[in-house]
Design an enzyme around this catalytic site. Sequence first.
Site, mmCIF file in Angstrom:
data_model
loop_
_atom_site.group_PDB
_atom_site.id
_atom_site.type_symbol
_atom_site.label_atom_id
_atom_site.label_comp_id
_atom_site.label_asym_id
_atom_site.label_seq_id
_atom_site.Cartn_x
_atom_site.Cartn_y
_atom_site.Cartn_z
ATOM 1 N N ASP A 1 9.978 5.296 -10.436
ATOM 2 C CA ASP A 1 9.625 5.895 -11.726
ATOM 3 C C ASP A 1 10.426 7.148 -12.019
ATOM 4 O O ASP A 1 10.749 7.438 -13.177
ATOM 5 C CB ASP A 1 8.133 6.218 -11.766
ATOM 6 C CG ASP A 1 7.276 4.981 -12.036
ATOM 7 O OD1 ASP A 1 7.852 3.883 -12.159
ATOM 8 O OD2 ASP A 1 6.045 5.118 -12.125
ATOM 9 N N SER B 1 0.802 -1.214 0.000
ATOM 10 C CA SER B 1 0.000 0.000 0.000
ATOM 11 C C SER B 1 0.845 1.279 0.000
ATOM 12 O O SER B 1 1.513 1.570 -0.979
ATOM 13 C CB SER B 1 -0.967 -0.038 1.191
ATOM 14 O OG SER B 1 -1.989 0.908 1.060
ATOM 15 N N LYS C 1 -0.793 -4.300 -3.159
ATOM 16 C CA LYS C 1 -2.077 -3.677 -2.798
ATOM 17 C C LYS C 1 -2.139 -2.283 -3.419
ATOM 18 O O LYS C 1 -1.608 -1.325 -2.876
ATOM 19 C CB LYS C 1 -2.238 -3.591 -1.279
ATOM 20 C CG LYS C 1 -3.586 -3.005 -0.871
ATOM 21 C CD LYS C 1 -3.715 -2.889 0.625
ATOM 22 C CE LYS C 1 -5.022 -2.200 0.988
ATOM 23 N NZ LYS C 1 -5.066 -0.791 0.521
#
Length: 442
Positions: free
Chosen positions: A312, A301, A326
Site C-alpha cells: 500500500d 496472517s 487470513k
Amino acid sequence: MRKLPLLLCGVALGATAALVVTQPRIFLGGANAAVTDTYKQLNLFGDVFERVRADYVEQPDDGKLVEAAVNGMLASLDPHSSYMDGKSFQDMQVQTRGEFGGLGIEVTMEDNVLKVVTPIDDTPAAKAGILSGDLIIALDGDQIQGLTLQQAVEKMRGPVNSPITLKIKRAGKDDPFDVKIVRDVIRIKSVRSKVEGDDVGYIRITQFTEQTFDGLKASIEKLNKDIPANKFKGYVIDLRNNPGGLLDQAIAVSNAFLDRGEIVSTRGRNPDDIQRFSARPGGDLSAGKPVIVLVNGGSASASEIVAGALQDHKRATILGTRSFGKGSVQTIIPLNGNGALRLTTARYYTPSGRSIQAKGIEPEIEVKQNVPDDLKGKDETKGEAGLKGHLESQDKKEEGGSSAYVPADEKDDTQLKAALDLLRGAQKSAFFPPDQKTAVPN
C-alpha cells in the site's frame, strides 16, 4: 502482541460500561431478556451433561466431556478460535517465544524412528557431532518406536543443563552408538539471510516469533557489511509459506522498511474497537533500497500484514502467487491457570483500508513455479476461503488458495529468479520499482 489482548479487552469493557450508564432502561431490559434465554440454554446443557453422566454405556470422564463441549462451542465460531489445555498453551508459548531448553536438531519421523534433518549451528547437538541423516532409535534407553513425532520431540526438550542420551544409528557404521548431550537454550532461527551473487540481500522469514525483528535487524546489518554500497541492488524478502505469528513483530518488520505512515489497523465488533499501528519515524533500516517481497499460498496472517503494508505504501513490489487470506486477529486469554482461550476478536486492515480476509494479497507480478508432475494438484492451499466455517469476507467477494510449492533447489526457483532479474535490471516490469505517486497518504 502480548499487550494487545489486554488493550483490546480494556477498550471493549469501557464501551460497554458507557452504554449501560447512558441508556439504562433500554439496555437493562434487553439484557434481562437475553440473560433469561441464555440460562435456559445453559440448563439444557446441564440436563444433557447429567444424562450422559448417568446413563452412558460406560463411565465418562467429566473433564473430557466439558472440554469437548467447549471445543465444540468454539469450533462453531471459526477455524481459528479454540481451547488450549495447559500443555497446548505451554507449547504455543514456546513457539512464540522462539526459544526453549533442548538439543538443537530438526527431526522428522521415518519408519518409526527419528531422522535428523539437520543439526542447528552452535547448539549442543551440532557440538556433539550429530549429523544430517542420523537415525535416533532410543532416548535415555527408551525405544522411539511407538512414539509420535510430537512425543519424541517433547522428550528431547527439557530443563537447561539436564543431560539426555541418544542412541544413534548412522550410515556406514555397523552398530548403533550412544551420544550424551546436555540441553541448552535453543533459539529458533526465524530469519535467515545471505548474499545472492554479490549484489542482492536475500532475507527469509519463516515465522514471526519474539526473536524475528532482532534477527531481521542483525541480517540487514550483516548484509550492509558484506555488500559494497555501490553494488547493493536491493532486498528480496521471502515470506513464502510463512504461517504468521505475533502482531507486534509484523509491525516491527514492516517498520524496518518504512519510516512513516500506518502499518495496520484492527477493528473488532464494536465501532470503538479500533486500533491503529503506525511506523516509528527513523525506524527504516533499509536506507531506501529497492525491495521485492515473495509470497505464495502458504503466506498467512502476519506475513500478509507485512506484504500489505509495504504494498500500500508502494515501498515494495509483491511477487509470486496470491497469499492465504487470513485477515483476522486472535487474542490469547489465559483461563485461571487451566489452559487458555484463543478467540478471534478483530479483523485487520491494510493501510488503504483493505480487509484481506478470505481474499489474500494479490501480487503485482504473478509468477508461478514449475510444479513437478507428481505434485500437481497437491501444491495448492485451500486458502482461508476454503476453510469450513471461516469468517466471511465483508463484501462477500472471496478468493481461494494458490500454489505453496517452493523447489528445494534454488536453481529451479522461478519466483526468486524473477525477483533477482528485476533487481538487477535483467527483466523489466511496470510494477517495479513501484509508483510512489499511487501510495496511500502517510
